[in-house]
Design a protein around this motif. Structure first.
Motif, PDB file in Angstrom:
ATOM      1  N   LEU A  56      73.833 114.189  -0.337  1.00  0.00           N
ATOM      2  CA  LEU A  56      73.147 113.525   0.694  1.00  0.00           C
ATOM      3  C   LEU A  56      73.300 114.759   1.990  1.00  0.00           C
ATOM      4  O   LEU A  56      72.589 114.700   3.075  1.00  0.00           O
ATOM      5  CB  LEU A  56      74.080 112.215   1.110  1.00  0.00           C
ATOM      6  CG  LEU A  56      73.603 111.192   0.184  1.00  0.00           C
ATOM      7  CD1 LEU A  56      74.746 109.953   0.397  1.00  0.00           C
ATOM      8  CD2 LEU A  56      72.175 110.832   0.136  1.00  0.00           C
ATOM      9  N   SER A  57      74.514 115.354   1.888  1.00  0.00           N
ATOM     10  CA  SER A  57      74.558 116.267   3.088  1.00  0.00           C
ATOM     11  C   SER A  57      73.733 117.583   2.919  1.00  0.00           C
ATOM     12  O   SER A  57      73.056 117.950   3.854  1.00  0.00           O
ATOM     13  CB  SER A  57      76.119 117.183   3.172  1.00  0.00           C
ATOM     14  OG  SER A  57      77.039 116.017   3.268  1.00  0.00           O
ATOM     15  N   ASP A  83      70.447 116.223   4.232  1.00  0.00           N
ATOM     16  CA  ASP A  83      70.534 116.086   5.644  1.00  0.00           C
ATOM     17  C   ASP A  83      70.366 117.460   6.446  1.00  0.00           C
ATOM     18  O   ASP A  83      69.655 117.881   7.255  1.00  0.00           O
ATOM     19  CB  ASP A  83      71.737 115.530   6.232  1.00  0.00           C
ATOM     20  CG  ASP A  83      71.893 115.439   7.542  1.00  0.00           C
ATOM     21  OD1 ASP A  83      71.371 114.642   8.353  1.00  0.00           O
ATOM     22  OD2 ASP A  83      72.945 116.297   8.175  1.00  0.00           O
ATOM     23  N   HIS A  84      70.929 118.618   5.592  1.00  0.00           N
ATOM     24  CA  HIS A  84      70.643 119.973   6.201  1.00  0.00           C
ATOM     25  C   HIS A  84      69.296 120.392   6.045  1.00  0.00           C
ATOM     26  O   HIS A  84      68.818 120.976   6.961  1.00  0.00           O
ATOM     27  CB  HIS A  84      71.569 120.902   5.327  1.00  0.00           C
ATOM     28  CG  HIS A  84      71.391 122.463   5.739  1.00  0.00           C
ATOM     29  ND1 HIS A  84      72.177 122.922   6.566  1.00  0.00           N
ATOM     30  CD2 HIS A  84      70.528 123.559   5.222  1.00  0.00           C
ATOM     31  CE1 HIS A  84      71.848 124.307   6.537  1.00  0.00           C
ATOM     32  NE2 HIS A  84      70.952 124.616   5.931  1.00  0.00           N
ATOM     33  N   ILE A 118      66.681 118.316   6.435  1.00  0.00           N
ATOM     34  CA  ILE A 118      65.921 117.966   7.353  1.00  0.00           C
ATOM     35  C   ILE A 118      66.203 118.538   8.712  1.00  0.00           C
ATOM     36  O   ILE A 118      65.128 118.669   9.547  1.00  0.00           O
ATOM     37  CB  ILE A 118      66.341 116.354   7.471  1.00  0.00           C
ATOM     38  CG1 ILE A 118      65.942 115.490   6.403  1.00  0.00           C
ATOM     39  CG2 ILE A 118      65.858 115.685   8.890  1.00  0.00           C
ATOM     40  CD1 ILE A 118      66.496 113.981   6.274  1.00  0.00           C
ATOM     41  N   ARG A 119      67.445 118.928   9.025  1.00  0.00           N
ATOM     42  CA  ARG A 119      67.762 119.686  10.243  1.00  0.00           C
ATOM     43  C   ARG A 119      67.253 121.030  10.293  1.00  0.00           C
ATOM     44  O   ARG A 119      67.093 121.560  11.698  1.00  0.00           O
ATOM     45  CB  ARG A 119      69.101 119.646  10.601  1.00  0.00           C
ATOM     46  CG  ARG A 119      69.722 118.124  10.675  1.00  0.00           C
ATOM     47  CD  ARG A 119      71.207 118.066  10.878  1.00  0.00           C
ATOM     48  NE  ARG A 119      71.687 116.801  10.859  1.00  0.00           N
ATOM     49  CZ  ARG A 119      71.581 115.861  11.574  1.00  0.00           C
ATOM     50  NH1 ARG A 119      71.142 116.264  12.967  1.00  0.00           N
ATOM     51  NH2 ARG A 119      72.040 114.462  11.697  1.00  0.00           N
ATOM     52  N   LYS A 139      65.341 111.626  -3.558  1.00  0.00           N
ATOM     53  CA  LYS A 139      64.556 111.932  -2.223  1.00  0.00           C
ATOM     54  C   LYS A 139      63.288 112.348  -2.557  1.00  0.00           C
ATOM     55  O   LYS A 139      62.546 112.740  -1.601  1.00  0.00           O
ATOM     56  CB  LYS A 139      65.594 113.040  -1.461  1.00  0.00           C
ATOM     57  CG  LYS A 139      67.070 112.427  -0.991  1.00  0.00           C
ATOM     58  CD  LYS A 139      66.900 111.338  -0.176  1.00  0.00           C
ATOM     59  CE  LYS A 139      68.210 110.800   0.189  1.00  0.00           C
ATOM     60  NZ  LYS A 139      68.273 109.540   1.067  1.00  0.00           N
ATOM     61  N   LYS A 149      81.845 116.495   4.918  1.00  0.00           N
ATOM     62  CA  LYS A 149      80.663 116.533   4.373  1.00  0.00           C
ATOM     63  C   LYS A 149      80.577 117.073   3.126  1.00  0.00           C
ATOM     64  O   LYS A 149      79.376 117.413   2.683  1.00  0.00           O
ATOM     65  CB  LYS A 149      79.666 116.808   5.518  1.00  0.00           C
ATOM     66  CG  LYS A 149      79.609 115.676   6.550  1.00  0.00           C
ATOM     67  CD  LYS A 149      78.440 115.893   7.172  1.00  0.00           C
ATOM     68  CE  LYS A 149      78.490 114.887   8.662  1.00  0.00           C
ATOM     69  NZ  LYS A 149      77.264 114.973   9.493  1.00  0.00           N
TER      70      LYS A 149
END
Length: 531
Positions: A506-507, A510-511, A513-514, A234, A472
């Motif tokens: 991936l989780s 995602d964390h 990003i949020r 990433k 997740k």
């Protein structure tokens, strides 16, 4: 001794030699000396840079040989005919003495060069030992760098009298200056940590100065490696802090069930994991033990045993598990030499042999059922007065003609011949009588112990000490994820750990990003949000 294929391979390697090499052989009139003489002459015939000098009047072990540069003893000696796993150690020693670059970080090389003291190492090995070469190669390269270090590799089978006198029951066993220095697989960095008393403080200072990571992975096994790779792809800042990169895989003799890899050995698999991780921009901090996790308002802190504190915006816990031991004489001495903990991985190695399974719970009974289809006979030993496994498993077990069940028995010792297991002793708890079973393998199946002692006050754990995770990989602490054998996810297998590690990464991303409203958010995360 070398077949044509091996000769061609070795000749290709020796083309990389740029400096003259003198092999000095200490020989007598024994058959093994004649065998070693033949090997060394074959090697010399493959390179114009290599000469062999033979001596019978020195005080070195016979047969043995040193690898030198003309006029200089670099401190590397083999009291062995280094074939089998140690052939790689021989080739590396020839290349490195012959001028091929040493593959160590420059700061590690300088640390070796600056060691203050005289260190004479003797490493007792077996040519069939898969863990021995790392120790041999580490000490050889240290001797090449520092003239005050000497390294002798001794084949225990060749010098059995020394092994018996010193009561060596496991390999590799390392002596330094005449005293036991260590046993088992050991890297250059681990050896240095014992020799350089100031190394711990310097390392702690360097670690404490590191910037915050976007994702900090704690652990070094398959789950941790997969998490690091997926997170690194990433383009964010990734760190891996591990007590031992490779984890439990390093102690696995054979892996035959990892999809797409038909057969490999644990150390080779671990090395491949590490090389894959290193192909990305990942900061690997090896030989570091985590002691506590603290959730702060903006990050998660991981405190290490040396006092350093690392921080991450997210953390992935992948510290794995270790096999629960029965703690009887012989268990550790014969680990990977008849004592095993994974029937799925090691069961096929005992085809047609006699084995015992210790443990009458689900894992023990399942192991006995699996092994019964491979080995000649299985003896299951249970401490209690009845099996604890599910009824359906017990029914299946009792239907097998080559299974013997012994209950109300306490294992007291695993016996062997110095090289491998040859039996098991147990005490009948009702009568107190001790009995012995002759066999070739013992599978300890009394459960796994997750490496979570340091997390008891940080994240929610199950009654078995495993980290509780959702679908997740999220733990009870926001921003902290977990993967692999340390979690409540069932079936402790490498392939499952790898998948769970990828999922946790991936989780974690995602964390990020949020929760990317911070000014400190990494550019790659901001780009992901914008997209």
């Amino acid at each position: 001794m070398l077949d044509s294929n091996l000769k061609n391979q070795l000749k290709g390697y020796l083309e990389r030699v740029t400096l003259p090499i003198e092999i000095v052989a200490s020989l007598d009139d024994s058959e093994k000396s004649f065998e070693l003489q033949g090997l060394l002459r074959e090697i010399a015939d493959l390179s114009a840079h290599i000469t062999v000098t033979e001596r019978a009047d020195d005080e070195h072990r016979k047969p043995s040989f040193s690898i030198n540069r003309p006029g200089a003893d670099v401190g590397i000696r083999f009291a062995a005919i280094p074939m089998g796993h140690e052939f790689t150690s021989l080739v590396l020693a020839l290349l490195q003495v012959g001028g091929h670059p040493i593959k160590l970080e420059q700061d590690v090389i300088e640390q070796i060069r600056n060691l203050d003291g005289d260190f004479a190492f003797e490493t007792y090995i077996s040519l069939s030992c898969q863990n021995c070469p790392e120790v041999v190669q580490a000490l050889n390269v240290m001797a090449l760098i520092n003239p005050r270090i000497r390294s002798v590799t001794i084949d225990g089978a060749l010098f059995q009298d020394e092994v018996e006198k010193k009561e060596i029951m496991a390999v590799p066993t390392v002596y330094m200056n005449g005293a036991v220095f260590g046993q088992g697989r050991t890297s250059v960095e681990e050896i240095l940590s014992k020799l350089d008393t100031g190394a711990v403080a310097r390392k702690a200072e360097a670690l404490a100065s590191k910037e915050q990571f976007d994702v900090l992975v704690v652990g070094g096994g398959p789950a941790a490696a997969a998490a690091a790779i997926y997170a690194a792809r990433k383009g964010i800042r990734i760190g891996v802090v591990a007590e031992r990169f490779g984890g439990q895989v390093l102690d696995t003799l054979a892996i035959e069930n990892f999809v797409s890899v038909q057969e490999t050995e644990g150390p080779k698999f671990a090395a491949a994991l590490e090389q894959h991780v290193k192909s990305y921009n990942v900061d690997i901090m090896d030989l570091q033990r985590a002691e506590s996790l603290v959730k702060g308002p903006k990050n998660i802190e991981i405190k290490l045993a040396n006092g350093a504190v690392l921080t991450g915006k997210t953390v992935i816990l992948a510290t794995g598990a270790r096999w629960r031991e029965i703690n009887v004489p012989g268990e550790r001495e014969y680990r990977n030499h008849g004592v095993a903990y994974c029937p799925h991985c090691d069961g096929p190695l005992f085809k047609g042999k006699r084995v015992a399974v210790i443990g009458g719970g689900n894992s023990g009974v399942e192991a006995a059922i699996d092994l019964a289809g491979i080995v000649s006979d299985v003896t299951l030993i249970e401490y209690g007065t009845e099996l604890r496994a599910d009824a359906v498993l017990q029914k299946k077990l009792r239907s097998l003609s080559n299974v013997t069940i012994i209950m109300n028995a306490q294992t007291s010792e695993i016996t062997g011949d110095g090289k491998k297991v040859n039996g098991l002793a147990f005490k009948e708890r009702s009568s107190g009588e001790t009995k012995h079973i002759a066999l070739e393998g013992v599978f300890v199946q009394i459960g796994l112990v997750p490496n979570t002692e340091w997390l008891k006050d940080s994240v929610a754990l199950s009654k078995h000490g495993e980290i509780q995770v959702d679908a997740k990989g999220q733990t009870s602490v926001p921003g902290v994820f977990a993967a692999g054998d340390v979690t409540t996810v069932p079936y402790k297998q490498i392939v499952i750990a790898v998948g769970e590690g990828a999922k946790a990464a991936l989780s974690a991303f995602d964390h990020l990003i949020r929760h990317s409203d911070s000014e400190e958010t990494a550019p790659a995360v901001k780009e992901a949000v914008a997209a």
